[in-house]
Design a protein around this motif. Structure first.
Motif, PDB file in Angstrom:
ATOM      1  N   VAL A  63      -5.284  -0.656  -7.224  1.00 20.22           N
ATOM      2  CA  VAL A  63      -5.632   0.390  -8.191  1.00 20.22           C
ATOM      3  C   VAL A  63      -5.185   1.730  -7.620  1.00 20.22           C
ATOM      4  O   VAL A  63      -5.542   2.079  -6.498  1.00 20.22           O
ATOM      5  CB  VAL A  63      -7.158   0.435  -8.452  1.00 20.22           C
ATOM      6  N   LYS A  64      -4.420   2.470  -8.405  1.00 19.77           N
ATOM      7  CA  LYS A  64      -3.909   3.758  -7.914  1.00 19.77           C
ATOM      8  C   LYS A  64      -4.963   4.855  -8.056  1.00 19.77           C
ATOM      9  O   LYS A  64      -5.665   4.901  -9.063  1.00 19.77           O
ATOM     10  CB  LYS A  64      -2.668   4.160  -8.715  1.00 19.77           C
ATOM     11  N   ARG A 100       2.456   1.392  -3.615  1.00 16.62           N
ATOM     12  CA  ARG A 100       1.485   1.704  -4.676  1.00 16.62           C
ATOM     13  C   ARG A 100       0.693   2.979  -4.367  1.00 16.62           C
ATOM     14  O   ARG A 100       0.088   3.556  -5.267  1.00 16.62           O
ATOM     15  CB  ARG A 100       0.471   0.567  -4.828  1.00 16.62           C
ATOM     16  N   GLY A 101       0.638   3.349  -3.086  1.00 12.59           N
ATOM     17  CA  GLY A 101      -0.231   4.468  -2.690  1.00 12.59           C
ATOM     18  C   GLY A 101      -1.677   4.035  -2.628  1.00 12.59           C
ATOM     19  O   GLY A 101      -2.596   4.853  -2.660  1.00 12.59           O
ATOM     20  N   SER A 102      -1.900   2.710  -2.527  1.00 11.93           N
ATOM     21  CA  SER A 102      -3.265   2.196  -2.539  1.00 11.93           C
ATOM     22  C   SER A 102      -3.324   0.826  -1.864  1.00 11.93           C
ATOM     23  O   SER A 102      -2.454  -0.020  -2.083  1.00 11.93           O
ATOM     24  CB  SER A 102      -3.759   2.085  -3.983  1.00 11.93           C
ATOM     25  N   TRP A 103      -4.371   0.625  -1.060  1.00  9.86           N
ATOM     26  CA  TRP A 103      -4.591  -0.683  -0.420  1.00  9.86           C
ATOM     27  C   TRP A 103      -5.227  -1.671  -1.387  1.00  9.86           C
ATOM     28  O   TRP A 103      -5.285  -2.856  -1.097  1.00  9.86           O
ATOM     29  CB  TRP A 103      -5.503  -0.520   0.798  1.00  9.86           C
ATOM     30  N   ILE A 104      -5.777  -1.183  -2.459  1.00  7.69           N
ATOM     31  CA  ILE A 104      -6.536  -2.068  -3.361  1.00  7.69           C
ATOM     32  C   ILE A 104      -5.844  -2.196  -4.721  1.00  7.69           C
ATOM     33  O   ILE A 104      -6.480  -2.540  -5.703  1.00  7.69           O
ATOM     34  CB  ILE A 104      -7.983  -1.555  -3.526  1.00  7.69           C
ATOM     35  N   ALA A 116       0.832  -1.213   0.000  1.00 13.57           N
ATOM     36  CA  ALA A 116       0.000   0.000   0.000  1.00 13.57           C
ATOM     37  C   ALA A 116       0.866   1.263   0.000  1.00 13.57           C
ATOM     38  O   ALA A 116       0.562   2.256  -0.663  1.00 13.57           O
ATOM     39  CB  ALA A 116      -0.932  -0.002   1.212  1.00 13.57           C
TER      40      ALA A 116
END
Lengths: 309, 79
Positions: free
Chosen positions: B76-77, B70-74, B67
């Motif tokens: 998808v940025k 990527r800057g994201s937990w899912i 996270a």
């Protein structure tokens, strides 16, 4: 409602059209004024009672009086309901500055959004910016909520909350722009207490309780609140003038589950009208708003007397 | 002049510390780790070796690291 006011409320559209702009303004303000200047005791009880309800879930679950799986939806409901009483306080609807009950206004404002882990002063400062610049892509802190439809809203809402997402940036920018950056300390403290509590509970063997009584309900509630308070009443969010910033709409889930936001247009035009009075005010002002070019959703042909009831 | 430079340095260090405390890696280790271990126990999943808490912290840490990267937990940025 007195005879005179009832006559004002049921003036035909032709009669309204025949009024001069000044007379129409005066009539609109007069009708709106009838719904202001009363203390919404329901919102006070709601705000304080809801906080007690949410807090009581913790000992009930920890002492095994209540199943965690039952407490989870109750916590989600409670946190979803925690914002609106504070919203009444943000607009000083409970008591204006100088009023003997001003302390109560501030008490409800500070206490009711605690389950959302949001500080009252930040909510108030950024919400005033939202009112001052509704639908302005640069200045409205809630502008990023806009999306082309329900699913786009949901996707946008989840993505904006990611670590690299812009969820808090607009609020921070609004505080800096209005020279209230000191309020970021409030946000920092609330965030620290929230995450610190989650960590402490997790490392003392109560991670599931922390997740299902606070962390996950807070995220679900945030989505729900953003949908009904920001996205739905401002969609499509392209008009910035006084009578175009918001719209009325008919929710398939009714007025209660949509948290009274079907009539959010009244709130933007007259922010001092309590939430509980916006349906009645809307039905009395509906024809005037239609003349003003407002989007009144599916309410155009409704019978105002029966709908208001 | 020296005082203001020191204050600025202290403020920058405090901000860095806050950034670390609120980072996805810390969240993954400090919250998701114990949470995952409780879920492992709740579902009666048998871990091949070691304690469920270790597995939870390792998985939580890896998720937090991804996270963070990527800057994201899912995955998808955010745009």
């Amino acid at each position: 409602m007195g005879e005179t006011s009832m006559n004002e409320a049921i003036m035909s559209k032709d009669a309204l059209q025949a009024l001069s702009p000044e007379a129409l303004d005066a009539l609109e303000r007069k009708i709106a004024g009838r719904h202001m200047h009363r203390i919404p005791w329901g919102a006070v009880a709601w705000g304080l009672g809801n906080l007690i309800f949410w807090l009581s879930l913790w000992p009930l679950v920890f002492l095994d009086y209540l199943s965690l799986w039952l407490a989870f939806p109750l916590a989600t409901l409670s946190i979803s309901l925690s914002y609106l009483p504070s919203h009444e306080a943000q607009h000083s609807i409970i008591a204006r500055e100088g009023h003997r009950l001003r302390w109560l206004n501030e008490l409800v404002g500070h206490l009711s959004p605690i389950p959302l882990a949001q500080p009252y002063r930040v909510l108030k400062a950024t919400h005033m910016e939202h009112h001052a610049h509704s639908n302005d892509p640069e200045l409205d802190p809630d502008y990023a909520v806009h999306a082309k439809d329900d699913w786009a809203f949901l996707k946008n809402s989840i993505l904006r909350r990611q670590p690299a997402g812009p969820a808090q940036k607009a609020y921070g920018d609004a505080l800096v722009r209005t020279h209230q950056e000191h309020l970021m300390i409030d946000a920092l403290i609330f965030n620290a207490v929230f995450t610190g509590t989650l960590f402490a509970l997790a490392w003392t063997g109560h991670a599931l309780e922390a997740a299902l009584l606070w962390w996950l309900p807070k995220h679900l509630a945030q989505t729900y609140i953003q949908y009904y308070l920001s996205w739905a009443p401002h969609h499509p969010g392209i008009r910035q003038e006084r009578y175009g910033q918001t719209r009325a709409f008919k929710s398939q889930l009714g007025n209660l589950i949509s948290m009274g936001m079907q009539f959010h247009i009244i709130h933007h035009l007259y922010p001092r009208i309590p939430l509980s009075s916006t349906p009645a005010a809307f039905h009395e002002l509906k024809d005037i708003l239609e003349l003003r070019g407002c989007d009144i959703g599916g309410w155009a042909d409704s019978d105002h007397k029966s709908e208001a009831a | 002049m020296m005082t203001s430079i020191n204050l600025m340095a202290i403020s920058m260090n405090i901000l860095k510390l806050i950034g670390v405390l609120f980072s996805p890696v810390v969240f993954g280790l400090a919250f998701l780790g114990p949470l995952l271990s409780e879920i492992i126990l709740l579902l009666n999943v048998t871990v091949p070796v070691g304690d469920p808490l270790i597995w939870g912290v390792v998985i939580g840490g890896i998720l937090g690291g991804i996270a963070q990267w990527r800057g994201s937990w899912i995955w998808v940025k955010p745009v």
